[in-house]
Design an enzyme around this catalytic site. Sequence first.
Site, mmCIF file in Angstrom:
data_model
loop_
_atom_site.group_PDB
_atom_site.id
_atom_site.type_symbol
_atom_site.label_atom_id
_atom_site.label_comp_id
_atom_site.label_asym_id
_atom_site.label_seq_id
_atom_site.Cartn_x
_atom_site.Cartn_y
_atom_site.Cartn_z
ATOM 1 N N HIS A 110 0.965 -1.207 0.008
ATOM 2 C CA HIS A 110 0.192 0.060 -0.135
ATOM 3 C C HIS A 110 0.931 1.175 -0.105
ATOM 4 C CE1 HIS A 110 0.913 -0.569 4.230
ATOM 5 N NE2 HIS A 110 0.628 0.973 4.226
ATOM 6 N N SER B 298 1.195 4.788 1.747
ATOM 7 C CA SER B 298 0.618 5.701 2.699
ATOM 8 C C SER B 298 0.188 7.128 2.555
ATOM 9 C CB SER B 298 1.430 5.550 4.149
ATOM 10 O OG SER B 298 1.466 4.257 4.751
ATOM 11 N N TYR C 146 4.238 13.566 7.129
ATOM 12 C CA TYR C 146 5.579 14.054 7.194
ATOM 13 C C TYR C 146 5.455 15.515 6.147
ATOM 14 C CZ TYR C 146 6.988 9.499 8.579
ATOM 15 O OH TYR C 146 6.917 8.311 9.122
ATOM 16 N N PRO D 9 6.890 14.547 2.671
ATOM 17 C CA PRO D 9 6.560 12.867 2.447
ATOM 18 C C PRO D 9 7.287 12.098 1.500
ATOM 19 C CG PRO D 9 4.694 14.309 1.476
ATOM 20 C CD PRO D 9 5.703 15.185 2.185
ATOM 21 N N SER D 10 7.723 10.905 1.444
ATOM 22 C CA SER D 10 8.248 10.202 0.426
ATOM 23 C C SER D 10 7.019 9.054 0.094
ATOM 24 C CB SER D 10 9.458 9.326 0.869
ATOM 25 O OG SER D 10 9.906 8.455 0.240
ATOM 26 N N PHE D 11 6.507 9.290 -1.147
ATOM 27 C CA PHE D 11 5.293 8.420 -1.430
ATOM 28 C C PHE D 11 5.856 7.313 -1.979
ATOM 29 C CE2 PHE D 11 3.487 12.487 -1.789
ATOM 30 C CZ PHE D 11 2.773 12.704 -0.715
ATOM 31 N N HIS D 12 5.643 6.158 -1.517
ATOM 32 C CA HIS D 12 6.280 4.976 -2.144
ATOM 33 C C HIS D 12 5.516 3.588 -1.511
ATOM 34 C CE1 HIS D 12 7.631 5.592 2.198
ATOM 35 N NE2 HIS D 12 7.406 4.118 2.344
ATOM 36 N N ILE D 13 5.573 2.492 -2.008
ATOM 37 C CA ILE D 13 5.284 1.263 -1.683
ATOM 38 C C ILE D 13 6.472 0.583 -1.290
ATOM 39 C CG2 ILE D 13 4.121 -0.991 -2.438
ATOM 40 C CD1 ILE D 13 2.059 0.427 -4.263
ATOM 41 N N SER D 14 6.449 -0.052 -0.020
ATOM 42 C CA SER D 14 7.258 -0.802 0.513
ATOM 43 C C SER D 14 7.267 -2.434 0.001
ATOM 44 C CB SER D 14 7.359 -1.009 2.035
ATOM 45 O OG SER D 14 7.512 0.165 2.499
#
Length: 254
Positions: A110, A112, A193, A196-201
Amino acid sequence: MSGLLYICDYGNNSDSDEYEVENKLPELKRSKKLPVPNLSHIPAVSVEQHIDNPDLHNGRVRSFPHVRGNWATFVYVKYDDEESLVKFATKLQNLLLGVKDLFNLCDDFHLSLSKTVVLNYHTIVPFTQSLKEVFCDSERFYLGFDNIDVLCNEEKTRTFIVLKADYFSVKSLTSLVKKVDNVLGEFKLEKFYKEPSFHISLLWAKGDHKGKLESLLENVNKVISTEVVRKLESVLIDKVYCKSGNKFYKYSLE
């Protein structure tokens, strides 16, 4: 004379009787004392205490302790083609020479839009209703990716290899985060944040391995960048989700 004596005697007797009646207090009956109930046969109910066991979660440690009545809550979007992400993450793991065995495949893909915050049960409904109101005029968009990166959680207990959203996706995601932040502010909860760092882990490991991986991923990114463009196509994001404890909420975008 004898008649007067009778009158006097009658008067004296009457006064005396009346006086005695007025001053005679009624007798109060004491109520019987109820017996103390015998509770020895009723088992005592102990207060449940949750003890976190990292061994049950592959060594993962909670960011905050579990407390009855507190509901861990966060807002996110999903990349629907999960099968493609699994294949991509597995291929990426095989490229991590020397550290491959440190990493595990993430069990939930997902992106976040908030930190994980704590809600009390009675605030779940108004919180999720507020999210519904702010998302009602939000536009759907396409989510794409351009590279991979290494991140650590705030406690430095876990390292993640992540897939980062591309420039065009970031603009739409930033707009959604501002709306979520407004709701979080209403409920006096911590906002997302500032940068923010928009990412999917995709992969995770226990501990802080960021320094070790950054140089390694420079070479991996060169190999994998074409794979990102070719295999992981942009997907339409037309829904936003909120998870609060074991409750799930879904909001449609226009």
